[in-house]
Design a protein around this motif. Sequence first.
Motif, PDB file in Angstrom:
ATOM      1  N   TYR C 190       9.927  -0.560   5.740  1.00  0.00           N
ATOM      2  CA  TYR C 190       8.652  -0.863   6.388  1.00  0.00           C
ATOM      3  C   TYR C 190       7.804   0.400   6.501  1.00  0.00           C
ATOM      4  N   ALA C 191       6.578   0.333   6.026  1.00  0.00           N
ATOM      5  CA  ALA C 191       5.691   1.501   6.065  1.00  0.00           C
ATOM      6  C   ALA C 191       4.370   1.123   6.707  1.00  0.00           C
ATOM      7  N   LEU C 192       4.078   1.774   7.809  1.00  0.00           N
ATOM      8  CA  LEU C 192       2.800   1.528   8.494  1.00  0.00           C
ATOM      9  C   LEU C 192       1.774   2.583   8.088  1.00  0.00           C
ATOM     10  N   VAL C 193       0.634   2.121   7.597  1.00  0.00           N
ATOM     11  CA  VAL C 193      -0.473   3.043   7.341  1.00  0.00           C
ATOM     12  C   VAL C 193      -1.657   2.572   8.169  1.00  0.00           C
ATOM     13  N   ASP C 194      -1.974   3.335   9.191  1.00  0.00           N
ATOM     14  CA  ASP C 194      -3.133   3.045  10.021  1.00  0.00           C
ATOM     15  C   ASP C 194      -4.316   3.781   9.375  1.00  0.00           C
ATOM     16  N   ILE C 195      -5.351   2.998   9.051  1.00  0.00           N
ATOM     17  CA  ILE C 195      -6.473   3.603   8.315  1.00  0.00           C
ATOM     18  C   ILE C 195      -7.734   3.568   9.175  1.00  0.00           C
ATOM     19  N   PHE C 196      -8.186   4.727   9.602  1.00  0.00           N
ATOM     20  CA  PHE C 196      -9.451   4.791  10.337  1.00  0.00           C
ATOM     21  C   PHE C 196     -10.551   4.283   9.416  1.00  0.00           C
TER      22      PHE C 196
END
Lengths: 572, 572, 288, 288
Positions: C190-196
């Motif tokens: 599982y990979a979380l990428v939070d993108i502003f």
Amino acid sequence: MGNEFSVVLCGAAGQGVQTVENLLVKALARSGFHVFATKESMSRVRGGSNSTEIRISGRHVEAFVERIDLLVPLNGGLRPNIWKRLSPETIVLGDREELKEEFVGHPCTFLDVPFLEMARQAGGALTANSVAAGVLCALFGVEYPDLDQLLVERFSAKPEILEKNRSSAESGFRQGMDLVEKNRLSLSLPEADPHWRPALVDGHKAVSLGALAGGCNFVTAYPMSPGSGVLAFMSQNAARFGIAVEQVEDEIAAVNMALGAWAAGGRAMATTSGGGFALMEEGISLSAVTETPIVVHVGQRPGPATGMATRTEQADLELALYAGHGEFPRVILSPGNAREAFDLSRLAFDWADRYQVPVFILTDEYLLDSVFEVEGLPVDEGSFSHHFVESGPDYLRYRLAEDGVSPRGIFGNGTGLIRIDSHEHDESGHIEEDFDMRERMQMKRMSKLKLLEEAALPPTVHGNPKDANLVLSWGSTGPVLQEALALLGRTDIALAHFSQVYPLHSSVLDLVAGARKIIVAEGNSTGQFARLIRLSTGRKADHLLLNFRGHQFSVEELASGLERILLGGDAQ
Amino acid sequence: MGNEFSVVLCGAAGQGVQTVENLLVKALARSGFHVFATKESMSRVRGGSNSTEIRISGRHVEAFVERIDLLVPLNGGLRPNIWKRLSPETIVLGDREELKEEFVGHPCTFLDVPFLEMARQAGGALTANSVAAGVLCALFGVEYPDLDQLLVERFSAKPEILEKNRSSAESGFRQGMDLVEKNRLSLSLPEADPHWRPALVDGHKAVSLGALAGGCNFVTAYPMSPGSGVLAFMSQNAARFGIAVEQVEDEIAAVNMALGAWAAGGRAMATTSGGGFALMEEGISLSAVTETPIVVHVGQRPGPATGMATRTEQADLELALYAGHGEFPRVILSPGNAREAFDLSRLAFDWADRYQVPVFILTDEYLLDSVFEVEGLPVDEGSFSHHFVESGPDYLRYRLAEDGVSPRGIFGNGTGLIRIDSHEHDESGHIEEDFDMRERMQMKRMSKLKLLEEAALPPTVHGNPKDANLVLSWGSTGPVLQEALALLGRTDIALAHFSQVYPLHSSVLDLVAGARKIIVAEGNSTGQFARLIRLSTGRKADHLLLNFRGHQFSVEELASGLERILLGGDAQ
Amino acid sequence: MNPREYDVENVDMSWCPGCGNFQILSTLKEVLSGLGLSPQEVVLISGIGQAAKTPHFMKGHIIQGLHGRALPVATGVKAANPGMTVLAIGGDGDMYGEGGNHLLHAIRRNPDLANLVHNNMVYGLTKGQASPTSPVGMKTPVQVEGVFSEPLNPLALAISQGASFVARTFSAATDLSREIIKAAIIHKGYALVDIFQPCVSFNKVNTYKWFKENTFVLQDGQVDLHDRRKAMELAMTGPPYPLGILYQDRPGRVTFEEQLPAYREKKDPLWKRKPPVGLISAFIEGLR
Amino acid sequence: MNPREYDVENVDMSWCPGCGNFQILSTLKEVLSGLGLSPQEVVLISGIGQAAKTPHFMKGHIIQGLHGRALPVATGVKAANPGMTVLAIGGDGDMYGEGGNHLLHAIRRNPDLANLVHNNMVYGLTKGQASPTSPVGMKTPVQVEGVFSEPLNPLALAISQGASFVARTFSAATDLSREIIKAAIIHKGYALVDIFQPCVSFNKVNTYKWFKENTFVLQDGQVDLHDRRKAMELAMTGPPYPLGILYQDRPGRVTFEEQLPAYREKKDPLWKRKPPVGLISAFIEGLR
Ligand SMILES: Cc1ncc(C[n+]2csc(CCOP(=O)(O)OP(=O)(O)O)c2C)c(N)n1
Ligand SMILES: Cc1ncc(C[n+]2csc(CCOP(=O)(O)OP(=O)(O)O)c2C)c(N)n1
Ligand code: SF4
Ligand code: SF4
Ligand SMILES: [Mg+2]
Ligand SMILES: [Mg+2]
């Protein structure tokens, strides 16, 4: 065109069609006309093409008509639903710079009005909408100072923007006067009534104000079109009315927080749409078994699932009717116009409290996004009462009361302890697995249905249903149907409009039994209300008039549909 | 007592009544008897008083009877529902040390059997249940080695525990033989059939095995009684059958994960109860608009809300029928016994895949917790097929197929891109706001209802319904009713049992039209199936036989209820 | 492969001009094509919202499901068909609001998918209400007196629950985004990428300018990728907020789908299977 | 006041003998009476589960609602009737599984209530399935090959999202529990108390012995109550797991109900109010 106009404005999201509608409707109403406005928009923030219809009339109107007398397209790319409605009689006020060749070859009357250029000259291309407002006010004989006053009311917070809009509107007004004076366009206006000064109320406001009048002091919601208009209104006026409003993390929180608030003595409403309501069902069931009141406003839109987020439908009647696991009584109210939305939303709180049942206010996008004129909306303290008790030391939350309504105590009001429980329970609220107690408690809860049936509101009947063809409708379809019948002018058709669909008023049995043909007109694909009528009366509708395209019926469509049916043929 | 016995064991949660039931039923079946077992238990982990009924017969039986021939209370504190069922003919095998004076003065025959003391002597007070098993086996003529073999099968993993249970059972068996030999207790046993060697299947297993036979390879669930028996079975056998099972964070995840699995080519089932199902409704609506198959097993229990967690009811029919916002076709299967549960669970997967609709297997706690004997459960590869296609470059997920079923592609199977969308969409799965496309797509989805109606299973009819009184039932009430009718022995009553409640088979119209009186027997407080029958046929039930106390009807109760109705009086 | 292979023709692009979503969309196309993946190998799964429309604007298999529910759907897809490259895409309301519980538990479950969250700190599609990441004090048509609740910190949340890969980027930092999204997709687990992502229509606080001024890019050496505690410190840092990969598990952690008994003997995706009739029959025989 | 005032007569106690819940129940009664609160001043709100039955076994107003939903109910109660002392009580499945999203957002919202979570690392009432906090490898009737997912870390979660008060105790450490639960109730704002609680029927891993051996009590000076980063380090520590108050906001943080416009002019609970008819009429007049 007669003594009545249907003006349609089109524009992209973000072009301010909404603002023109607001200004215009108010200006016209203040000038003594009868008005009604309804809009349809795409599910997007910018671009696309949305439209709003404004009716200007010498008598009260409150329905969508297909006919367009005057079309003002603020941008190109009209959608098919608008093209279809144009006729040779339609006058188009359009800006050739923007529309290019779009109208060439169409049989309507096209008048070139340089909205964009005028807006640019007045301070920026963004105010083409105010130019249009100015033109239209001039055409309909609104006095310029009245329009100006409205602009001031609207933009008072932002002086710079006010000025741009003012000069745009003024230039539009001049252009409009010019059109009239040069006789390029002459409208025979309906007669204005100088004493007519209605309040203008859209569905969102009507539901909200009715709820407030019913004592609503707590609103929970997760935003979802079209239910979130009520959330926005309530938030924006929370300080004014001293209420609690919370945008929660999801619809499950919305229903549970509202139940907590009711249990503690608040009067809470959750507002949502079908998808959000589906998530609330377990909570509805909690309301039922704990006999904690709740009011849920469900603004319907087409499903299944995401469906059409900004469109309308009446397809969640059965969802509401059978929502929640297990069996319990409930109330479903289905207002048809702003006045009903106000009255019923107020009533919803009284009934929820009085009978300790979930009450659903079932509206739809069409109703919520339409602007109705009302003479007034009655608010008085006399009609308000609380239905809870002060608890004493022997207090039993689920006392086996004869009529099924056990007096409801509130934490902090009295010395008794209030035990609210989601299991089957005994009178004191303790978990109970005895089969006999189960039967008694289930019967107690169900017995409230009798009280609700006795309290139920009768349908509004127009015409004489005895031996006539009877058309049944509910919710927002009612007023459209009413005007369709007036249009048809036939005496062999009567109409019954239901602003409460569950439980049904006992008069329905006779009403339906005596009718020649039963026709049900509703906004869904399977005839949900017709099924409910069959279930309650045994009578199957002879014909269904259904609409599930995402837009409300038009007056013309219902009229011709009825005509077709009565000419024979076309059984359901 | 005749040629048939009803043995009831009672005990606290944790006392191993369950184990005795398992052992005994198997031992008796292996001895050639016909057996049926059903239990009822409180919602607690330890203590309280639960009971299990085991029927031992010379012919096939599969229904709960009120009558208790032999009662074995392993602890004191019998609950009222058991006391009520005792008659002067009832023989009680009880341990006075434990029961004290509890049975003194009761008109049944009490035989003191020192279960506790015998268990203590055999190694510990915890094995009183095995003593009881031994006693009962002896009474019913089970050979001791057969019981011993079962103990070995059951406790093989824990040699020490095995030994304690063995010696307890043995000592019980000796005691039982003693009772028989000393003529203190003589039972005229039903005739055993040496060739009768049924498989014993409870509802949980029947649903699970049927699902597996239908290709189920993915199970999602959040534990909830009684739906979680299927979760437990599937987890415990996941490695054996090579399937994916996941206990998820909530029911919303269960339905969405199952939909993801189906979309990717799996065959997934979510299993739950009414409250969990209520939370899944938005997901059901997603299944509908995306036309992604799903199978949901809903084990009903009494509501509303938490209700009675370990009890039974048939009150979530309408919940399933109208679940989800918007309108769409669905299938509701309602097996009445293990064989039907197996067959229908298998079918559920085929239909879900074939018609791309949600299919609900609606069982209840009674069915799931009852043990049925079956000759066999047919599993063959021939009856299995996939209904998806290999996608080509022009693949359109929502092609406007004539019968409404657009060929379903699977990611990775073919070159076409599969676009699954929750909005109203065009054929390719792109968001669409065109009113005409909306109408076409809604009609396309609804048109699958016609296919489902054509495929629907007819009810099982017993007796000749023409001009007779017709009793209708669905789900687990069917077999009880069937035995009740046999008991009554009247030829003026016919029975129709529905193992599919939606859509109804077309024969229902004629069936119902020709009947004298219509009586509907079902396990809820409002007559949900009767309403569905009225809605589908126009015929209102003349009488309702309802039960909503949290326990299934007994054969006797239905028989006397019918008798009362047919003697006149007692209209609904 | 050419990113243009991910273009769709005649798409009705419903985002507002200038929206940060456009940058994310083209970055994503570049990453996927850069990885040599064809649209046929990719499943783009989303909820509802402006960000969640992304799958409609590019090639690939798609499932646009319900608001908040992309993660369980994506987990189901990956578990039934482990050969596919699965992305779960959505907005901050979608993934952190309505879908918060699924986020929590997807992290624990560790399916092999990349979770892209277009974090514009506002509800775009429903016209500007506060989202779980909206800053305190931000005024909206619903939060008229300003947001009251503390903003959710998605990175700290993910790290606190043992997420396998946690990163943040900014839509306009396209090079960084490319690198990070690529790493997230390659990462097993599982990979979380939070993108502003600036929302030019509704978020007047967190603008392009604001994001530029309130972020900094983590430099090599500033992060020990495998140190959860250090990662947590970074996640709790800001403003200015660090951009980059904050944490990544060492290779070897088993994914959700890998441990499923379904793949112990066979590796086929489920759609290639038939019911194990022999085993089922044998089991039933055992019930006699 | 005497804790016996919180006793109920003839209660059908459905917990198993030896269950840790008994200790929590009597501690809770002691704390409430010790605070001089009468049962009439307390609202005990729970979901469904063994822990969630607690309110049935003592005096007080109660709402036992739905599995997982105690927090929104409790928030609604507190906001409608701020004078009441509100507790939200439940198990680890209840609060961290089904109710995970409400936990996340209750933390952000900061209503003034104490949230007691009886963390037995198993589903008790439904007979022994894994809960979100079950340790990896624990075998259950459903997780037959052992739990796969990483256990949820409630304290780290709460601290990462800015919870106002975060503590952990152990049911058998009654003195400590008394102190902590008392502090949580007194604390103005959302207070999470995770309580290690042995389930003697279903959790054979996390027994009394295990908890004793795998916990230590934080000593004065070991914690800087107001340092969120240090608290996070403690929250990520274990085994052995620290017991005590890990974090507490400095006084002054505004609670959810305090900021509601409903209480700006009047302080009355909502049940004492009537609709503001004058204001509503005036508003309607303004629509002409
Ligand atoms: C169950 C449900 N509740 C509410 C909605 C309405 N809704 C659609 S998108 C959205 C929020 C969008 O915000 P975000 O997820 O941040 O995406 P953005 O538009 O900002 O990209 C909401 C509340 C819905 N579709 N379904
Ligand atoms: C919506 C819903 N799903 C599932 C259940 C069944 N259920 C009741 S209690 C429980 C879990 C109990 O575990 P926990 O919350 O840890 O409490 P404990 O019994 O261990 O104290 C579950 C799954 C339910 N009541 N409602
Ligand atoms: S509303 Fe905001 S997020 Fe949505 S498209 Fe427009 S700018 Fe982007
Ligand atoms: S099952 Fe476990 S948690 Fe529940 S009462 Fe028994 S010991 Fe306690
Ligand atoms: Mg957003
Ligand atoms: Mg627990």
